[in-house]
Design an enzyme around this catalytic site. Structure first.
Site, PDB file in Angstrom:
ATOM      1  CE  LYS A  11      -3.947  -2.350   1.996  1.00 20.01           C
ATOM      2  NZ  LYS A  11      -5.150  -2.204   2.850  1.00 20.01           N
ATOM      3  CG  HIS A  96      -7.454  -2.832  -2.257  1.00 19.91           C
ATOM      4  ND1 HIS A  96      -7.955  -2.016  -1.252  1.00 19.91           N
ATOM      5  CD2 HIS A  96      -6.821  -3.855  -1.630  1.00 19.91           C
ATOM      6  CE1 HIS A  96      -7.628  -2.522  -0.084  1.00 19.91           C
ATOM      7  NE2 HIS A  96      -6.934  -3.640  -0.273  1.00 19.91           N
ATOM      8  CD  GLU A 168      -7.697  -7.898  -0.756  1.00 23.01           C
ATOM      9  OE1 GLU A 168      -6.548  -8.165  -0.372  1.00 23.01           O
ATOM     10  OE2 GLU A 168      -8.044  -6.766  -1.130  1.00 23.01           O
ATOM     11  N   GLY A 174      -7.451  -4.930   7.014  1.00 26.41           N
ATOM     12  CA  GLY A 174      -6.823  -4.064   7.987  1.00 26.41           C
ATOM     13  C   GLY A 174      -7.242  -4.321   9.421  1.00 26.41           C
ATOM     14  CB  SER A 214      -6.706  -9.538   8.820  1.00 30.15           C
ATOM     15  OG  SER A 214      -7.213  -8.218   8.808  1.00 30.15           O
TER      16      SER A 214
END
Length: 258
Positions: A11, A96, A168, A174, A214
């Protein structure tokens, strides 16, 4: 057999040349000569070239976290896929959750990027996911059907094996904990079923679907221990080379067997 994958994104957590190249050197050492698992990293856009040089001649490849939907032209501030190819990039991350939610990218725009990436013979890593946990299977399937149909609109069957789907769940990105493994396995099977319905059984068998959200050295084994999960897309937990090595070894052990 589908080749397993360990991908990773920086990122914009890592933003200086010294830090990025040091971490790239550490990843190269951690990966060693391992060849059975496909490995790639997505540096932040300003660091693609120095990271590319740092991992040159290693078993790790690289790509861009985003590209312009257009090959070239008057698109100020965009990253052309021509530049990515020119420095040896092989992958493009597309869609994303942060690109969709923070920068308002539409499914039509993602479709343009996927088509361009395939036309340029690079591999699109297409992120798909829901913003809250699915409780109703049929409603969940309809949601993913619509998402996949839009993003892959107009793409021929022959390209499916060149695509990586990265599941995702937005509600797990996160966070301290990933989605539980049984839920991940259910969604991966659903996604493969959708590809089969849209494109056929052979295409569904060939396409690779990885999990991101994660992922850590502590949960990777239970996540990938399923025939429909072909690997993982790692975030901050993999920035440490020791954690990355453990994740890589776990994927290799479960998917390759040694």
């Amino acid at each position: 057999m589908r080749r397993p994958i360990v991908g990773m994104s920086y990122k914009t957590y890592i933003n200086t040349i010294d830090t990025a190249t040091k971490k790239a050197d550490e990843l190269v050492e951690a990966a060693g000569n391992e060849k059975s698992v496909e490995k790639f990293i997505f540096p932040s856009i300003g660091l693609i070239y120095p990271v590319a040089k740092a991992i040159e001649n290693s078993e790790i490849n690289f790509g861009a976290q985003n590209i312009s939907p257009y090959l070239e032209g008057a698109y100020t501030g965009e990253l052309s896929i021509v530049s990515v190819k020119d420095i040896g990039g092989k992958y493009v991350e597309i869609g994303h959750a942060e690109r969709k939610n923070t920068f308002y990218e539409t499914l039509d725009m993602l479709n343009l990027k996927v088509k361009l990436t395939l036309e340029q013979n690079l591999i699109p890593v297409i992120c798909i996911g829901e913003n809250e946990r699915i409780e109703d299977f049929d409603k969940g399937k309809k949601f993913f059907q619509a998402q996949i149909d839009a993003i892959l609109n107009g793409i021929n069957n022959e390209y499916l094996s060149n695509i990586i789907l990265a599941y995702e769940p937005e509600w797990a990105i996160g966070k301290q904990k990933a989605a539980d493994s049984s839920y991940v396995h259910m969604i991966h099977s659903m996604l493969r079923e959708i590809i089969s319905e849209f494109y056929g059984n052979e295409e569904a068998d060939n396409i690779r679907i990885i999990y991101g959200g994660s992922v850590s050295e502590n949960n990777v084994s239970e996540i990938v221990d399923h025939s429909d999960v072909d690997g993982v897309f790692v975030g901050r937990f993999g920035h440490d080379a020791n954690n990355y090595q453990q994740i890589l070894n776990s994927v290799k052990k479960l998917k390759v067997g040694n």
